[in-house]
Design a protein around this motif. Structure first.
Motif, PDB file in Angstrom:
ATOM      1  N   TRP A 121      45.988  38.608 -24.259  1.00  0.00           N
ATOM      2  CA  TRP A 121      46.588  37.530 -25.025  1.00  0.00           C
ATOM      3  C   TRP A 121      46.684  37.734 -26.527  1.00  0.00           C
ATOM      4  O   TRP A 121      47.392  36.979 -27.192  1.00  0.00           O
ATOM      5  CB  TRP A 121      45.903  36.223 -24.702  1.00  0.00           C
ATOM      6  CG  TRP A 121      44.514  36.069 -25.210  1.00  0.00           C
ATOM      7  CD1 TRP A 121      43.420  36.816 -24.871  1.00  0.00           C
ATOM      8  CD2 TRP A 121      44.060  35.112 -26.146  1.00  0.00           C
ATOM      9  NE1 TRP A 121      42.317  36.372 -25.537  1.00  0.00           N
ATOM     10  CE2 TRP A 121      42.684  35.307 -26.324  1.00  0.00           C
ATOM     11  CE3 TRP A 121      44.672  34.094 -26.840  1.00  0.00           C
ATOM     12  CZ2 TRP A 121      41.913  34.538 -27.171  1.00  0.00           C
ATOM     13  CZ3 TRP A 121      43.899  33.317 -27.676  1.00  0.00           C
ATOM     14  CH2 TRP A 121      42.545  33.539 -27.837  1.00  0.00           C
ATOM     15  N   ARG A 178      48.315  44.939 -18.900  1.00  0.00           N
ATOM     16  CA  ARG A 178      47.745  43.604 -18.645  1.00  0.00           C
ATOM     17  C   ARG A 178      47.176  43.529 -17.235  1.00  0.00           C
ATOM     18  O   ARG A 178      46.083  43.009 -17.021  1.00  0.00           O
ATOM     19  CB  ARG A 178      48.807  42.515 -18.838  1.00  0.00           C
ATOM     20  CG  ARG A 178      49.160  42.270 -20.292  1.00  0.00           C
ATOM     21  CD  ARG A 178      50.358  41.331 -20.440  1.00  0.00           C
ATOM     22  NE  ARG A 178      50.294  40.151 -19.614  1.00  0.00           N
ATOM     23  CZ  ARG A 178      49.641  39.029 -19.909  1.00  0.00           C
ATOM     24  NH1 ARG A 178      48.974  38.949 -21.037  1.00  0.00           N
ATOM     25  NH2 ARG A 178      49.650  38.007 -19.094  1.00  0.00           N
ATOM     26  N   THR A 181      52.013  32.925 -13.829  1.00  0.00           N
ATOM     27  CA  THR A 181      52.622  33.785 -14.843  1.00  0.00           C
ATOM     28  C   THR A 181      51.673  34.841 -15.384  1.00  0.00           C
ATOM     29  O   THR A 181      52.095  35.739 -16.096  1.00  0.00           O
ATOM     30  CB  THR A 181      53.112  32.944 -16.041  1.00  0.00           C
ATOM     31  OG1 THR A 181      51.972  32.347 -16.672  1.00  0.00           O
ATOM     32  CG2 THR A 181      54.107  31.887 -15.600  1.00  0.00           C
ATOM     33  N   GLN A 194      49.663  34.384 -17.707  1.00  0.00           N
ATOM     34  CA  GLN A 194      49.522  34.164 -19.141  1.00  0.00           C
ATOM     35  C   GLN A 194      48.247  33.378 -19.434  1.00  0.00           C
ATOM     36  O   GLN A 194      47.889  32.455 -18.699  1.00  0.00           O
ATOM     37  CB  GLN A 194      50.718  33.376 -19.691  1.00  0.00           C
ATOM     38  CG  GLN A 194      52.016  34.133 -19.642  1.00  0.00           C
ATOM     39  CD  GLN A 194      51.993  35.347 -20.555  1.00  0.00           C
ATOM     40  OE1 GLN A 194      51.594  35.278 -21.701  1.00  0.00           O
ATOM     41  NE2 GLN A 194      52.419  36.478 -20.019  1.00  0.00           N
ATOM     42  N   ALA A 215      54.309  32.735 -25.475  1.00  0.00           N
ATOM     43  CA  ALA A 215      54.032  34.126 -25.835  1.00  0.00           C
ATOM     44  C   ALA A 215      55.260  34.948 -25.505  1.00  0.00           C
ATOM     45  O   ALA A 215      55.903  34.735 -24.480  1.00  0.00           O
ATOM     46  CB  ALA A 215      52.825  34.640 -25.054  1.00  0.00           C
TER      47      ALA A 215
END
Length: 159
Positions: free
Chosen positions: A71, A80, A128, A130, A149
């Motif tokens: 993040w 990621r 997602t 996220q 983001a």
């Protein structure tokens, strides 16, 4: 954020040009965008690479450094994904179950202790992947909410 090939940082309603240091760091070491893009996509290899970047005696920073790839760094999707897998394998990372962030958005919560003995909790949107929010130390600690983001080539709209 970058603007026409120059690095910028938006902070407290201000845009400042970044000079000197790289705008990205991990465990106190500067990283370039290219170095982040070149990180391994294999969870074990990523964990090993990030652990090697940590100063001696700071093994407690591994979960924090890996979570930063989720993040606070411009990590590509493959990095990621590896960071999520690497975090899941760390014994100090605990799954807390379904939670809502401060805005009421549903996610899955994970926590780990920082070397300062403060508990960091991330709430992640499983659809997602996220990070929705990060909080340190419960209700009285620091809270950050991620509203959006992504990449852009223009500065933020500031009043």
């Amino acid at each position: 954020m970058t603007r026409q090939g120059r690095a910028w940082i938006a902070e407290e309603g201000e845009i400042k040009r970044v000079t000197g240091r790289s705008p990205f760091s991990m465990a106190g070491r500067d990283l370039t965008y290219q170095q982040i893009q070149a990180l391994p996509s294999d969870a074990a290899a990523l964990r090993e690479r990030v652990a090697a970047m940590l100063p001696a005696g700071s093994e407690g920073l591994l979960a924090d450094a890996l979570s930063g790839l989720l993040w606070t760094k411009p990590s590509p999707p493959r990095v990621r994904a590896a960071a999520y897998r690497a975090l899941a394998d760390l014994p100090e990372v605990r799954y807390l179950g379904a939670r809502q962030d401060e805005r009421g958005r549903a996610g899955e919560a994970f926590s780990f202790a920082l070397p300062s003995c403060v508990e960091r909790t991330l709430i992640i949107d499983p659809a997602t992947s996220q990070v929705l929010s990060c909080s340190d130390g419960g209700h009285d600690g620091r809270h950050e909410i991620v509203l959006t983001a992504g990449w852009t080539d223009r500065g933020p709209d500031l009043p």
